[in-house]
Design a protein around this motif. Structure first.
Motif, PDB file in Angstrom:
ATOM      1  N   THR A 195      43.850  47.029  30.919  1.00 39.82           N
ATOM      2  CA  THR A 195      43.520  45.622  31.292  1.00 39.82           C
ATOM      3  C   THR A 195      44.880  45.390  32.588  1.00 39.82           C
ATOM      4  N   GLY A 196      45.965  45.939  32.367  1.00 37.57           N
ATOM      5  CA  GLY A 196      47.064  45.423  33.536  1.00 37.57           C
ATOM      6  C   GLY A 196      47.006  46.390  34.119  1.00 37.57           C
ATOM      7  N   LEU A 197      45.625  47.871  34.133  1.00 38.21           N
ATOM      8  CA  LEU A 197      46.177  48.936  35.462  1.00 38.21           C
ATOM      9  C   LEU A 197      45.643  48.056  35.944  1.00 38.21           C
ATOM     10  N   ILE A 198      43.790  47.682  35.643  1.00 37.91           N
ATOM     11  CA  ILE A 198      43.066  47.471  36.152  1.00 37.91           C
ATOM     12  C   ILE A 198      43.272  45.967  37.238  1.00 37.91           C
ATOM     13  N   ALA A 199      44.406  45.205  36.915  1.00 37.25           N
ATOM     14  CA  ALA A 199      44.486  44.148  37.581  1.00 37.25           C
ATOM     15  C   ALA A 199      45.434  44.257  39.136  1.00 37.25           C
ATOM     16  N   ASP A 200      46.843  45.073  38.374  1.00 37.90           N
ATOM     17  CA  ASP A 200      47.529  46.145  38.981  1.00 37.90           C
ATOM     18  C   ASP A 200      46.322  46.142  40.489  1.00 37.90           C
ATOM     19  N   ARG A 201      45.297  47.391  39.901  1.00 36.40           N
ATOM     20  CA  ARG A 201      44.759  47.984  40.948  1.00 36.40           C
ATOM     21  C   ARG A 201      43.862  46.118  41.660  1.00 36.40           C
ATOM     22  N   ARG A 202      43.305  45.339  41.604  1.00 38.17           N
ATOM     23  CA  ARG A 202      43.118  44.233  41.808  1.00 38.17           C
ATOM     24  C   ARG A 202      43.898  44.048  43.358  1.00 38.17           C
ATOM     25  N   ARG A 203      45.079  44.173  42.388  1.00 37.05           N
ATOM     26  CA  ARG A 203      46.078  43.226  44.267  1.00 37.05           C
ATOM     27  C   ARG A 203      46.591  43.650  44.683  1.00 37.05           C
ATOM     28  N   HIS A 204      46.400  45.500  44.239  1.00 38.65           N
ATOM     29  CA  HIS A 204      46.577  46.181  45.170  1.00 38.65           C
ATOM     30  C   HIS A 204      45.554  47.332  45.423  1.00 38.65           C
ATOM     31  N   PRO A 205      44.621  47.679  45.523  1.00 37.51           N
ATOM     32  CA  PRO A 205      44.078  48.938  46.138  1.00 37.51           C
ATOM     33  C   PRO A 205      44.306  49.777  46.734  1.00 37.51           C
ATOM     34  N   GLY A 206      44.002  50.783  46.614  1.00 39.48           N
ATOM     35  CA  GLY A 206      44.069  52.379  46.528  1.00 39.48           C
ATOM     36  C   GLY A 206      43.035  53.101  47.193  1.00 39.48           C
ATOM     37  N   ASP A 207      43.715  53.963  48.108  1.00 39.37           N
ATOM     38  CA  ASP A 207      42.350  54.964  48.359  1.00 39.37           C
ATOM     39  C   ASP A 207      41.560  56.140  46.902  1.00 39.37           C
ATOM     40  N   ASP A 208      42.225  55.382  45.740  1.00 37.97           N
ATOM     41  CA  ASP A 208      42.073  56.552  44.471  1.00 37.97           C
ATOM     42  C   ASP A 208      40.202  55.918  43.933  1.00 37.97           C
ATOM     43  N   LEU A 209      40.218  57.292  43.034  1.00 43.31           N
ATOM     44  CA  LEU A 209      38.980  56.326  42.060  1.00 43.31           C
ATOM     45  C   LEU A 209      39.372  55.059  41.633  1.00 43.31           C
ATOM     46  N   LEU A 210      39.983  54.661  40.754  1.00 43.84           N
ATOM     47  CA  LEU A 210      39.930  53.564  40.091  1.00 43.84           C
ATOM     48  C   LEU A 210      39.391  52.404  40.988  1.00 43.84           C
ATOM     49  N   SER A 211      40.802  52.515  42.266  1.00 42.16           N
ATOM     50  CA  SER A 211      40.403  51.922  43.105  1.00 42.16           C
ATOM     51  C   SER A 211      38.518  51.707  43.113  1.00 42.16           C
ATOM     52  N   ALA A 212      38.469  51.921  43.489  1.00 46.18           N
ATOM     53  CA  ALA A 212      37.000  52.291  44.292  1.00 46.18           C
ATOM     54  C   ALA A 212      35.653  52.025  43.322  1.00 46.18           C
ATOM     55  N   LEU A 213      36.350  52.274  41.735  1.00 47.41           N
ATOM     56  CA  LEU A 213      35.282  51.927  40.937  1.00 47.41           C
ATOM     57  C   LEU A 213      35.513  49.726  40.572  1.00 47.41           C
TER      58      LEU A 213
END
Length: 407
Positions: A195-213
């Motif tokens: 939950t925390g990881l996905i919330a962080d990726r929403r705030r700080h997207p990158g070029d990784d697989l999770l950001s793409a998902l």
């Protein structure tokens, strides 16, 4: 049909089933192709043991992975909350097809080849830490941290969380029946972590697989929130579990068969075939993910009724002499293609190319650095985790002997 009381009657599984499942499942295989058993949880299931039947069943669309087809109050496998359970291991087409397509591009051979050199450098770093030791645990020092690092790098997961994740996964895959709170705590921590990881990726997207998902979920609406979190969870768990046990079991097998190891060192061209044979000989999963017939299905001449649970014994299939001559013998020159260690059909392991590459790199780096590596205990003293879900060593004590400098 065979009515069999399994060694797991009453939920008590003898150590023999963990340390040598091949003997237990092999006996059942030779008694008959399909058995009605009582599982480790006291619930009934149908166990399939022969290679041809297991392979056919793995690709049979009538055998569903969807828990909605599970028997009422029957065996369903790992109990997880919906936010972690909406993953590919519980799905049939068309949902399975839709979600698999979203991540398959990350695991195509070209991308895996690009990861080969970074994985080699990571392997060298872990081996550097072992240099100078008279004895070390190869699982804790090498076989486990290498796959964790690789899959966490793929998802850009911060380093501070990586070893917590290993403990949580171990609690799920090898649950202690005397400490049920440990598994429940691990589920809660995993849920909070993702939950925390996905919330962080929403705030700080990158070029990784999770950001793409996350973008697929938020911008294209091709994933539900539960599917997004469950997919991240599965990529991380499968990326760790399969690879760590492929590597650990492979090293243990080679050290227990020094003539085979010497042949591999003398002819590195054997490596690709050796990885396949090692996966067959002692793979990471003794059983495939449970399945539920959506209609009556004939398997091995036995009619399995709709709505029951089917367990496919990969351990028995891989030692079936009908498919692999002298199956209990490790032979790195054997053509082991067709083994089922990484699945078959539409549920073939998405990360199989990554697991194969990691194992090849790990073995090459390890034996190049420590050419005189030996077991620090007799092979029969090695202990496996008390798990029906995966086959892996608790520890693998080794002595490095003479050491080559890092390249």
């Amino acid at each position: 049909m065979s009515e069999t009381t399994s060694p797991a009657t009453g939920g008590i599984v003898p150590a023999a089933l963990f340390d040598d499942p091949y003997a237990v499942y092999g006996r059942l295989r030779e008694e008959g192709p399909v058995h009605r058993i009582t599982g480790t949880d006291g619930l009934p299931a149908w166990l399939v043991t022969r290679y041809d039947d297991v392979r056919q069943a793995l690709g049979d669309r009538r055998l569903s992975l969807d828990k909605r087809h599970a028997p009422p109050g029957g065996y369903r496998g790992m109990a997880l909350p919906p936010a972690l359970d909406a993953n590919l291991l519980n799905m049939d087409p068309p949902d399975h097809t839709r979600i698999r397509r979203l991540v398959s591009r990350a695991f195509i051979p070209r991308h895996i080849e690009e990861l080969c050199e970074p994985v080699r450098r990571t392997a060298e770093l872990f081996l550097d830490a072992c240099a100078g030791e008279e004895e070390f645990d190869l699982i804790a020092a090498y076989a486990a941290p290498l796959p964790i690092t690789v899959i966490c790098d793929l998802l850009r997961i911060p380093g501070d969380n990586r070893y917590d994740f290993r403990a949580w996964t171990d609690a799920l895959m090898a649950p202690d029946p005397t400490r049920p709170a440990r598994a429940r705590d691990a589920v809660g921590r995993l849920l909070a972590f993702f939950t925390g990881l996905i919330a962080d990726r929403r705030r700080h997207p990158g070029d990784d697989l999770l950001s793409a998902l996350v973008a697929v979920r938020d911008e294209e609406d091709r994933l539900s929130e539960d599917e997004l979190m469950s997919l991240a969870f599965l990529i991380l768990v499968a990326g760790y579990e399969n690879a760590v046990h492929l590597i650990g079991n492979a090293v243990a097998a080679l050290l227990a068969h020094p003539a085979q190891l010497a042949a591999l060192r003398a002819d590195p061209a054997l490596l690709d075939g050796a990885v396949e044979e090692l996966a067959r000989y002692d793979g990471p999963m003794p059983l495939a993910v449970r399945r539920f017939p959506v209609e009556d299905v004939a398997i091995g001449g036995v009619t399995v009724p709709a709505g029951e649970t089917v367990l496919l014994s990969l351990a028995a299939a891989h030692r079936d002499p009908r498919r692999f001559p002298e199956p209990d013998r490790l032979d790195l020159t054997r053509d082991a293609t067709g083994h089922l260690a990484l699945g078959h059909g539409i549920h073939y392991c998405l990360g199989a190319p990554l697991a194969r590459m990691e194992t090849s790199v790990a073995l090459t780096a390890l034996f190049d650095r420590f050419p005189d590596l030996t077991l620090a205990c007799p092979p029969q003293d090695l202990r496996h985790r008390a798990s029906m879900r995966s086959r892996g060593l608790v520890t693998l004590p080794v002595r490095p002997g003479s050491q080559q400098p890092a390249l």
